[in-house]
Design a protein around this motif. Structure first.
Motif, short mmCIF file in Angstrom:
data_model
loop_
_atom_site.label_atom_id
_atom_site.label_comp_id
_atom_site.label_asym_id
_atom_site.label_seq_id
_atom_site.Cartn_x
_atom_site.Cartn_y
_atom_site.Cartn_z
N THR A 85 0.82 -1.21 0.00
CA THR A 85 0.00 0.00 0.00
C THR A 85 0.85 1.26 0.00
OG1 THR A 85 -0.16 -0.18 2.40
CG2 THR A 85 -1.99 -1.05 1.10
N ARG A 86 2.14 1.16 0.26
CA ARG A 86 3.02 2.33 0.30
C ARG A 86 4.10 2.36 -0.77
NH1 ARG A 86 4.09 2.64 6.69
NH2 ARG A 86 2.00 3.25 7.26
N ARG A 87 4.51 1.20 -1.27
CA ARG A 87 5.67 1.17 -2.16
C ARG A 87 5.66 -0.05 -3.06
NH1 ARG A 87 10.09 -0.71 2.35
NH2 ARG A 87 8.63 -2.07 3.38
N HIS A 104 4.98 5.16 -3.51
CA HIS A 104 3.84 5.66 -4.27
C HIS A 104 3.70 7.17 -4.12
CE1 HIS A 104 2.70 1.60 -5.09
NE2 HIS A 104 2.37 1.32 -3.84
N ARG A 105 4.11 7.73 -2.98
CA ARG A 105 4.02 9.17 -2.77
C ARG A 105 4.87 9.96 -3.74
NH1 ARG A 105 5.50 9.95 3.34
NH2 ARG A 105 7.31 9.03 2.39
N SER A 106 6.02 9.41 -4.12
CA SER A 106 6.92 10.16 -5.00
C SER A 106 6.38 10.24 -6.42
CB SER A 106 8.31 9.53 -5.01
OG SER A 106 8.24 8.22 -5.53
N GLY A 107 5.47 9.36 -6.79
CA GLY A 107 4.85 9.41 -8.10
C GLY A 107 5.76 8.87 -9.18
N TYR A 108 5.18 8.25 -10.15
CA TYR A 108 5.91 7.72 -11.29
C TYR A 108 4.90 7.46 -12.40
CZ TYR A 108 4.44 3.64 -8.58
OH TYR A 108 3.72 2.76 -7.84
N ALA A 156 -2.85 7.33 -6.27
CA ALA A 156 -3.90 8.31 -5.97
C ALA A 156 -4.20 8.33 -4.47
CB ALA A 156 -5.16 7.99 -6.76
N GLN A 157 -4.25 7.14 -3.85
CA GLN A 157 -4.48 7.07 -2.41
C GLN A 157 -3.32 7.69 -1.64
OE1 GLN A 157 -5.12 2.97 -1.47
NE2 GLN A 157 -7.19 2.93 -2.30
N ALA A 158 -2.10 7.45 -2.09
CA ALA A 158 -0.93 8.01 -1.40
C ALA A 158 -0.92 9.53 -1.49
CB ALA A 158 0.36 7.44 -2.00
N GLY A 162 -1.71 12.63 1.87
CA GLY A 162 -0.56 13.46 2.23
C GLY A 162 0.66 13.06 1.45
N GLY A 163 0.53 13.08 0.18
CA GLY A 163 1.64 12.72 -0.69
C GLY A 163 2.71 13.78 -0.71
N PRO A 164 3.47 13.86 -1.76
CA PRO A 164 4.58 14.80 -1.81
C PRO A 164 4.08 16.23 -1.80
CG PRO A 164 4.27 13.79 -3.94
CD PRO A 164 3.34 13.11 -3.00
N ALA A 165 4.73 17.04 -1.03
CA ALA A 165 4.38 18.45 -0.94
C ALA A 165 5.09 19.23 -2.03
CB ALA A 165 4.77 18.98 0.43
#
Length: 186
Positions: A85-87, A104-108, A156-158, A162-165
């Protein structure tokens, strides 16, 4: 892809969404080679003269089995991709282990490529473009369109949680511009 297991983490639990390997069809040729070498060796050894010709045939057959069947099977077994769920965790390597993680937060960018043979077998290549020089390619993944959809949903969930600022307004309070000290400045 519906496997769920918990991975303890510092910020709560991380659930395994899927564990993937290359499609099993990559083992068809090594299996056929194993069967053919075993049959030819078993047929040829009694016809050869006793002594070193029989030993040479057995050693050659064993060498072909190790190089053509056992090593490809071990290589297939030693590479695995785990989607949580995170990576995304990619582990590869038989003699030298390489582990790569994508949050997933960093996006790709997720791209699916399928040849006609892969389409007929229900597999494909999933390419994860991170913006670095070397992209992560998950080769011959079963159900690549489902993997792509799952990765898009997890990203999208990440980002929603509170994904990358981006930008100065999204900085944490500890790094506000007023608190910045310039070393060596006047």
């Amino acid at each position: 892809m519906g496997e769920t297991a918990e991975i303890p983490g510092p910020e709560g639990s991380e659930h395994v969404v899927a564990r993937l390997r290359r499609h099993g069809r990559v083992l068809v040729l090594p299996a056929l080679l194993l069967i053919a070498v075993a049959g030819v060796t078993a047929y040829a050894v009694p016809w050869l003269d006793e002594g070193w010709p029989q030993l040479a045939a057995i050693v050659a057959g064993a060498l072909l089995v190790v190089l053509g069947a056992l090593l490809p099977y071990l290589a297939w077994l030693s590479s695995r991709t785990t989607i949580t769920t995170r990576r995304v965790i990619v582990r590869r390597g038989l003699f030298v282990r390489v582990r790569r993680e994508l949050w997933h937060r960093s996006g790709y960018d997720v791209q699916v490529t399928r040849s006609w043979l892969q389409r007929s077998a229900g597999s494909g290549d999933v390419r994860l473009e991170t913006g670095h020089e070397v992209a992560v390619v998950l080769r011959d993944v079963p159900k690549p369109l489902s993997v792509q959809a799952a990765l898009h949903e997890l990203m999208a969930q990440a980002h929603a949680l509170g994904g990358p600022a981006v930008g100065p307004a999204a900085r944490p309070a500890a790094f506000a511009p007023a608190d910045t000290v310039s070393w060596g400045g006047r």
